[in-house]
Design a protein around this motif. Structure first.
Motif, PDB file in Angstrom:
ATOM      1  N   ALA A 150      29.320  -9.961   4.008  1.00 36.70           N
ATOM      2  CA  ALA A 150      28.300 -10.426   4.951  1.00 36.70           C
ATOM      3  C   ALA A 150      28.073 -11.928   4.825  1.00 36.70           C
ATOM      4  CB  ALA A 150      26.997  -9.684   4.711  1.00 36.70           C
ATOM      5  N   LEU A 152      26.840 -13.658   2.417  1.00 30.48           N
ATOM      6  CA  LEU A 152      25.520 -14.008   1.881  1.00 30.48           C
ATOM      7  C   LEU A 152      25.575 -14.212   0.369  1.00 30.48           C
ATOM      8  CD1 LEU A 152      22.673 -14.287   3.074  1.00 30.48           C
ATOM      9  CD2 LEU A 152      22.245 -11.925   2.465  1.00 30.48           C
ATOM     10  N   ARG A 174      21.745 -11.250   7.968  1.00 29.88           N
ATOM     11  CA  ARG A 174      23.015 -11.016   7.267  1.00 29.88           C
ATOM     12  C   ARG A 174      22.823  -9.989   6.153  1.00 29.88           C
ATOM     13  NH1 ARG A 174      25.006 -16.498   5.479  1.00 29.88           N
ATOM     14  NH2 ARG A 174      23.010 -17.287   6.234  1.00 29.88           N
ATOM     15  N   ILE A 205      26.181 -15.692  12.246  1.00 29.78           N
ATOM     16  CA  ILE A 205      26.317 -14.259  12.493  1.00 29.78           C
ATOM     17  C   ILE A 205      27.550 -13.999  13.354  1.00 29.78           C
ATOM     18  CG2 ILE A 205      25.228 -12.242  13.562  1.00 29.78           C
ATOM     19  CD1 ILE A 205      23.552 -12.912  11.270  1.00 29.78           C
ATOM     20  N   LEU A 208      30.555 -14.134  11.383  1.00 31.38           N
ATOM     21  CA  LEU A 208      30.612 -12.933  10.561  1.00 31.38           C
ATOM     22  C   LEU A 208      31.133 -11.757  11.384  1.00 31.38           C
ATOM     23  CD1 LEU A 208      29.953 -11.395   7.993  1.00 31.38           C
ATOM     24  CD2 LEU A 208      27.601 -11.238   8.754  1.00 31.38           C
TER      25      LEU A 208
END
Lengths: 270, 581
Positions: A150, A152, A174, A205, A208
């Protein structure tokens, strides 16, 4: 945009397994009490690609999205007819356990909604209730991998025990994506995932989503046509509960067949 | 499009927003005035409330705080070797526990105030001690039987409630004045006369005559009022009063004449030669009266060696007699009176003697009752709230249940008491006055509150949390128990504690199931007879003794502290478990 993944322009309705479609819907109708919210929608969604649903507010795109993981079951007055299959398995079959279905079909909501618990607990919750990790180290692995996927991990690796609600909006979203992919679903549903975020968080995002496309079947509802154009390979346009047009994103945005689609993408209504 | 624009133009021409006109300025001023007015209403309301709450709290504290202190006599108590058995043989614990302590305390008092010959004075002296005065003595002797046969130094003996109130300043003020002349008493005991060389008693005489004149005026008014009454008996009584007033006025208006003192005028006493004489007849330079504390001799006393004492409140208007005041003042001058924190108030149950009565029984009764209530209410209430809010199908039956739960919260509490009486006592045959039944009845009372608060708390958890849990594949029940319930818990806790605080203060339903009984023993089990704090307060407030009025206020203070602690706990729990999302 990415034509490699996309298949034929307007697939003929078919139910054979050989087509490579992950999710298939046939004659899907949704009623909220007396209101007919979704009218006879049939659509095929290929695996390992991004499908976007666009359309004006109240057109039924979110309703349809929530049919795919049977989230509509939680609304007492909601009634669904027709057939939706994932890998040729009818998800409205009475023998199918809805909880297991939702583990297979992850969901990311419009507003970031992390649990008011630590970042670690947010991601570990799903694997834990599904018994995916036999030990603490396995659970750690899943959490780390999910946060890495993700995007993160770098930002939160030193504060996994801080509350998930203390993150910024983009980070929270996320985190929600990490939470969804931690149970390794096959399909990820995203209901306007960027509508509460600023442009920079939105860009992250979107990146991602592009990454995740390699492993998951992603269905995204969006109000931003630019976003649909940027991230998706196929696009479906909904209007007044009808699926008006569906096809390759580039075709929908450059050469729509239906007048209503053209009006919408050119800003005549919506 | 063009039509639209045109109509908008027309509209703005007619309804133009003008912020500079006088009317607009007046509107702004009116708005500011309205806001200021509303703020001042709020401030006034707040101030009035604060004042009333302040008065209430101050009043309760002023009345209640003195009851937390008690006066005791610190006396040396000689214990005869044969007090509880044969001399020379060790007394058993049963002998010491069952022994008669009246002679022991009597001897200690006699040693402290020697020379009292009259039997009635002796009885008065002994009645100054509480009936529980010897308890401390008994405990010490049981703990250490070797003390028998010795003199125990400085044993704190509890005073009776009236004596205690006297030392708390509730009965009378004592004024004393130095005389000028040399005084001679005629005897040391019984009826004596004290003569002085100057007019030392003139001031007292004037004061007594003023008091007589005042009473004559009061009788005049009252008598005249009664005489106007149509009833014969009242007219006769009025005539008597007028005659009495006339006589009094006659006495008051003849200066220097001797006065016979009764219990309706301030008492005048003479402290001389180590004794105390109470005047029954008062002249300018002599008194005659009875000896309250025996004199050592009939020797002449110089002005510095004797003094005139007066007890300002007339004897008829107070509960302690002159004789008692004389003894108590003697003890005070001996340094034997000590005030100490009234631990007994927190360690003993109810009693008919105010100085022995404690709140422990009611506290334990309240705690046991609330425990039963909590254990029943919290699980059932929370489970009911979760079921109704999250699982119950929305249909006519659940609507009916919901309406009835809301109605139950508004049912007068006495009705629950009647229900408890009919169902728990008469049908199930549970014991009367028991905390178990009290807890059951209060549980009925609190349950609707907890269910309503619980449902509100569950509803206030954002649905997105539940959706998030469902979205990762949690079942409905997992979503609620793992995520929604923990977030609703602070609200549920607050509701529960408010409900429990309500239950703590509830009296009416408990009266119906017999928790109003006079119960001395501190309850040890859920089925033993008990009472609770509000009922104890109600019982005490009904008793005539002034000391019980203080106890009532003290019990209210304890109840309020209990409530504050519970509410503090509620706030702490809420802060502790509050989560943001």
């Amino acid at each position: 945009m990415d034509a490699q993944v996309a298949t034929a322009s307007r697939p003929a309705p078919t139910t054979t397994a050989a087509t490579g479609y992950k999710v298939m819907a046939r004659d899907c109708n949704v009623y909220y009490g007396a209101k007919h919210a979704l009218k006879s929608v049939s659509v095929d969604i290929p695996d390992r690609s991004v499908m976007s649903f666009i359309g004006p507010s109240g057109c039924g795109k979110s309703t349809f999205l929530r049919c795919i993981n049977r989230m509509n079951d939680t609304i007492p007055i909601c009634r669904v007819t027709g057939k939706i299959t994932i890998d040729n398995q009818d998800i409205y079959d009475t023998s199918l356990d809805v909880v297991q279905l939702r583990a297979r079909v992850g969901m990311v909501f419009q507003k970031p909604n992390p649990f008011p618990k630590s970042i670690y607990e947010n991601v570990a919750y799903g694997p834990r209730i599904h018994g995916m990790a036999g030990s603490k180290s396995q659970l750690d692995e899943i959490v780390t991998a999910s946060l890495e996927k993700a995007g993160l991990w770098k930002e939160v690796k030193d504060r996994l025990n801080d509350s998930g609600t203390g993150l910024s909006g983009g980070q929270q979203q996320r985190l929600c994506i990490a939470r969804a992919i931690a149970v390794s679903p096959e399909v990820i549903l995203m209901d306007e995932p960027c509508s509460a975020l600023d442009p920079i968080a939105t860009a992250k995002i979107e990146e991602l989503i592009d990454e995740l496309r390699r492993n998951f079947c992603i269905i995204i509802v969006t109000h931003s046509m630019q976003q649909a154009a940027r991230v998706s390979q196929r696009t479906a346009f909904f209007h007044l509960g009808l699926l008006v047009e569906e096809g390759e994103t580039s075709k929908i945005f450059t050469n729509p067949e239906d007048k209503r689609t053209q009006d919408y993408i050119t800003g005549r209504f919506g | 499009m063009t039509d639209l624009t045109a109509s908008q133009d027309m509209m703005s021409a007619r309804h133009r927003l003008d912020l500079t006109s006088d009317a607009a300025k007046a509107r702004v001023r009116a708005r500011y005035r309205a806001e200021a007015r509303f703020r001042s209403y709020g401030l006034v309301a707040l101030a009035v409330t604060t004042v009333f709450v302040g008065i209430l709290v101050a009043d309760i504290l002023l009345r209640g705080i003195p009851a937390f202190w008690q006066h005791r006599l610190m006396l040396d108590v000689p214990i005869a070797a044969d007090a509880f058995g044969e001399a020379g043989k060790a007394s058993t614990e049963a002998q010491i526990r069952g022994g008669d302590y009246y002679p022991v305390t009597k001897a200690a008092l006699a040693a402290a105030v020697p020379g009292i010959e009259s039997r009635s004075a002796e009885r008065t002296l002994n009645r100054l001690l509480s009936t529980g005065a010897a308890d401390v003595l008994r405990e010490q002797l049981v703990a250490n039987p070797a003390l028998i046969g010795t003199t125990m130094p400085k044993v704190p003996l509890l005073l009776s409630d009236d004596a205690d109130l006297y030392f708390k300043g509730h009965e009378t003020k004592v004024a004393s004045r130095a005389p000028r002349g040399i005084a001679t008493p005629s005897g040391t005991y019984g009826q004596v006369t004290v003569l002085t060389a100057s007019n030392d008693f003139a001031d007292e005489l004037i004061r007594i005559k003023q008091a007589l004149a005042l009473r004559a005026r009061q009788l005049d008014t009252e008598g005249a009022r009664l005489q106007r009454s149509p009833e014969k008996a009242n007219q006769i009584r009025g005539g008597e009063m007028l005659a009495e007033a006339k006589a009094l006025r006659g006495r008051a208006e003849s200066p220097g004449s001797e006065e016979v003192l009764d219990s309706n005028v301030p008492s005048v006493l003479v402290e001389i030669n180590g004794g105390l004489v109470k005047a029954t007849k008062l002249g300018n330079s002599s008194i005659s009266g009875e000896v309250l504390l025996p004199l050592k001799s009939t020797a002449e006393a110089k002005p510095a060696d004797w003094k005139i004492v007066s007890y300002v409140t007339p004897e008829a208007n107070r509960k302690v007699t002159d004789q008692e005041v004389a003894f108590l003042e003697r003890f005070r001058s001996l340094g034997a009176v000590e005030s100490a924190f009234n631990w007994r108030f927190f360690t003993s149950g109810d009693s008919r003697e105010p100085e022995l009565a404690g709140i422990r029984g009611a506290l334990v009764g309240s705690a046991l009752t609330l425990l039963v209530t909590l254990v029943l209410c919290l699980p059932i209430g929370v489970a009911a709230a979760i079921y109704l809010e999250e699982f119950a199908p929305k249909n006519k039956i659940t609507d009916l249940v919901e309406v009835n739960i809301n109605n139950l919260a508004a049912v007068p509490s006495i009705v629950f008491g009647l229900l408890g009486l009919a169902v728990f006592l008469n049908f199930f045959g549970m014991p009367r006055s028991a905390p178990l039944v009290g807890g059951l009845v209060l549980a009925l009372l609190v349950l609707p509150t907890i269910i309503i608060a619980g449902r509100a708390a569950l509803r206030s958890v954002p649905p997105s949390i539940k959706e998030a849990a469902l979205g990762v594949g949690a079942s409905h029940q997992q979503a609620i128990f793992h995520h929604v319930l923990p977030l609703a818990m602070p609200g549920i806790m607050t509701g529960t504690i408010i409900g429990m605080a309500h239950a703590l203060g509830e009296t009416a339903p408990l009266l119906m199931i017999g928790m109003i009984a006079f119960i001395v023993d501190v309850p040890k089990a859920f089925t033993e007879a008990a009472t609770v704090m509000p009922v104890q307060i109600y019982l005490w407030s009904d008793l005539p003794e002034q000391a019980f009025q203080q106890k009532t206020a003290a019990a209210i203070v304890v109840l309020l502290v209990f409530l504050f602690v519970m509410n503090g706990l509620a706030i702490w729990l809420r802060k502790r478990f509050e989560r943001r999302w």
